[in-house]
Design a protein around this motif. Structure first.
Motif, mmCIF file in Angstrom:
data_model
loop_
_atom_site.group_PDB
_atom_site.id
_atom_site.type_symbol
_atom_site.label_atom_id
_atom_site.label_comp_id
_atom_site.label_asym_id
_atom_site.label_seq_id
_atom_site.Cartn_x
_atom_site.Cartn_y
_atom_site.Cartn_z
ATOM 1 N N HIS A 1 4.215 -0.108 10.906
ATOM 2 C CA HIS A 1 3.532 0.855 10.177
ATOM 3 C C HIS A 1 2.140 -0.090 9.743
ATOM 4 O O HIS A 1 2.434 -0.825 8.958
ATOM 5 N N GLN A 2 1.126 0.351 10.253
ATOM 6 C CA GLN A 2 -0.311 -0.104 9.891
ATOM 7 C C GLN A 2 -0.850 0.391 8.212
ATOM 8 O O GLN A 2 -1.661 -0.294 7.898
ATOM 9 N N TRP A 3 -0.118 1.384 8.153
ATOM 10 C CA TRP A 3 -0.688 1.997 6.958
ATOM 11 C C TRP A 3 0.552 2.230 5.914
ATOM 12 O O TRP A 3 1.716 2.476 6.417
ATOM 13 N N GLU A 4 0.188 2.546 4.600
ATOM 14 C CA GLU A 4 1.457 2.719 3.646
ATOM 15 C C GLU A 4 2.616 1.968 3.523
ATOM 16 O O GLU A 4 3.688 2.085 3.596
ATOM 17 N N TYR A 5 2.171 0.543 3.981
ATOM 18 C CA TYR A 5 3.234 -0.476 4.167
ATOM 19 C C TYR A 5 3.632 -1.267 3.029
ATOM 20 O O TYR A 5 4.815 -1.839 2.829
ATOM 21 N N ARG A 6 2.938 -1.420 2.092
ATOM 22 C CA ARG A 6 3.114 -2.178 0.835
ATOM 23 C C ARG A 6 4.097 -1.627 -0.002
ATOM 24 O O ARG A 6 3.689 -0.437 -0.426
ATOM 25 N N SER A 7 5.002 -2.302 -0.308
ATOM 26 C CA SER A 7 6.114 -1.780 -1.186
ATOM 27 C C SER A 7 5.852 -2.412 -2.831
ATOM 28 O O SER A 7 6.601 -2.079 -3.616
ATOM 29 N N ARG A 8 4.901 -3.184 -2.935
ATOM 30 C CA ARG A 8 4.682 -3.803 -4.132
ATOM 31 C C ARG A 8 3.115 -3.847 -4.480
ATOM 32 O O ARG A 8 2.362 -4.162 -3.422
ATOM 33 N N VAL A 9 2.464 -3.865 -5.504
ATOM 34 C CA VAL A 9 1.258 -3.803 -5.665
ATOM 35 C C VAL A 9 0.791 -4.229 -7.098
ATOM 36 O O VAL A 9 1.620 -3.609 -8.317
ATOM 37 N N GLN A 10 -0.281 -4.818 -7.593
ATOM 38 C CA GLN A 10 -0.778 -5.258 -8.895
ATOM 39 C C GLN A 10 -2.005 -4.412 -8.828
ATOM 40 O O GLN A 10 -3.075 -4.762 -8.439
ATOM 41 N N PHE A 11 -2.316 -3.279 -9.844
ATOM 42 C CA PHE A 11 -3.333 -2.755 -9.992
ATOM 43 C C PHE A 11 -4.077 -3.386 -11.391
ATOM 44 O O PHE A 11 -3.325 -3.557 -12.486
#
Length: 438
Positions: free
Chosen positions: A117-127
């Motif tokens: 998947h080149q989009w919507e692949y990140r399962s973790r993020v720091q906002f």
């Protein structure tokens, strides 16, 4: 001002490369084949850095970025490049590190493994958060700064995290804590469960917890709040751990807040499959897994090995690894809290080590590599997220009786310059005395 610069290639770090008056010029957000007009912003002895003023003619590789804040947000460098071209350049850049820095045969570098998947692949993020007169801004830092660029939707993160971002923004906006929350960490697991860690500068977390708890419970989120270091996490509601799935038959592995799991879960499964496929024809005896985390590689490998010893400095991850072993009925994996440097010497004193797996942070593990050159396990599997530190760390091993069998880049981070990889080393038969300084 450079009136006409031809972009010839892209470099590790994401910048395009051109040449002007015999000097290399690095330019961000360009594509190979672009003709640009650019302005020099940094003059160095051997190279210059520039910014684009105008694209005179566009490369055939250039596409329209999917994100409206691409180029402002510091997260992505290559959304303007077709995804297949991104993979071509990542493989080329990685091969250059292995061949040029290590003197390896180009044939040992296997083709890159693109992301499913080149989009919507990140399962973790720091906002990152910033309270303003217009309301709470939630987004990411601008490239090279601590200025928050607000985002309404990030195309590379899981849809559940985009929804959670907006909910937390609304829940915290216009409250007494709006100016006290600098960061919100969000993660989602293979079952779609969302976990949030809300960082708060105020020492009193109870009132914030009481405010957020019913909202998080209604949204079915696990919630933690944190002031200062991750040892100060306060559990508010929901399960402690998220669950990821690896290997066949499936192993379900939990990891807690503050612990580590790869952000691209499907690519993580692909890497675990590669490791197992490498070992299945010649199963290892005694295995040492350094930087083992919650057992991502340790527990699948334990199904093949006689014994696995996992070492990790973060106590909560070791506790999760032990729990994961019990829940998956794996009884030949032992996990210990400790530093990776020194572990190989310690456990080799108790018996020969057949295989060492190491998956260090971006800073690498040069001291561990030098130690392994002395301990001399039969095989080493090095999982890296940084080609420069990988090539640095492999040098003392390749100069002291090891050969590089193969190395494969993985794209875990589409639209960025980052490259993950797995590299297999084998001990060359014959006695090697001492360790060459390198």
């Amino acid at each position: 001002m450079i009136e006409d610069l031809y972009i010839e290639a892209v470099a590790y770090g994401g910048n395009g490369i051109g040449h002007y008056c015999g000097k290399v010029v690095f330019v961000p957000f360009v594509a190979p084949g672009d003709h640009v007009r650019c302005r020099i912003v940094q003059q160095k002895k051997r190279y210059s850095e520039a910014t684009v003023e105008e694209i005179i003619s566009s490369s055939t590789m250039r596409i329209k970025p999917a994100c409206p804040v691409f180029g402002l947000c510091g997260g992505c460098q290559w959304q303007h490049l077709d995804y297949q071209e991104q993979c071509v350049w990542k493989e080329r850049i990685f091969r250059d590190f292995v061949v040029r820095k290590l003197g390896a045969d180009p044939g040992v570098v296997l083709p890159i493994m693109p992301s499913c998947h080149q989009w919507e692949y990140r399962s973790r993020v720091q906002f990152k958060c910033l309270n303003t007169p217009a309301g709470l801004q939630v987004g990411f830092y601008r490239r090279g700064s601590h200025f928050v660029v607000p985002v309404s939707h990030c195309p590379v993160i899981h849809p559940a995290l985009n929804r959670a971002r907006e909910l937390f923004r609304a829940w915290i906006d216009k409250t007494p804590w709006a100016g006290q929350v600098p960061q919100i960490d969000l993660a989602v697991d293979d079952g779609g469960r969302v976990r949030a860690v809300v960082h708060c500068l105020s020492g009193d977390l109870d009132a914030l917890s009481r405010h957020l708890k019913p909202l998080a419970e209604e949204a079915d989120f696990a919630l933690f709040v944190q002031s200062g270091r991750k040892e100060n996490l306060l559990h508010v509601c929901g399960p402690m751990e998220l669950i990821i799935e690896v290997d066949t038959p499936v192993l379900r592995l939990g990891y807690g807040p503050g612990g580590f799991a790869q952000i691209n879960l499907s690519q993580n499964r692909a890497m675990v499959r590669e490791v197992i496929a490498t070992l299945i024809s010649n199963p290892p005896g005694r295995v040492l897994d350094l930087f083992c985390g919650m057992g991502n590689f340790s527990l699948p490998v334990a199904r093949l090995a006689q014994q696995v010893i996992g070492v990790e400095s973060y106590r909560q991850s070791i506790e999760m690894a032990r729990l994961n072993a019990r829940l998956n009925n794996i009884d030949n994996a032992l996990f210990f809290v400790g530093e990776s440097f020194g572990a190989a010497s310690l456990y080799a004193a108790e018996g020969a080590i057949d295989l060492v797996i190491l998956d260090p942070p971006r800073s690498g593990a040069y001291d561990v590599a030098r130690e392994l050159a002395q301990v001399r396990p039969e095989r080493i599997l090095y999982v890296s997220c940084d080609p420069p530190t990988l090539s640095r760390d492999l040098q003392p091993l390749l100069h002291n009786g090891y050969r590089l069998v193969w190395s494969r880049p993985y794209d875990l981070f589409p639209h960025t310059h980052h490259i993950e990889s797995i590299t297999l080393l084998e001990k060359v038969p014959g006695e090697v005395r001492g360790v060459t300084k390198y």
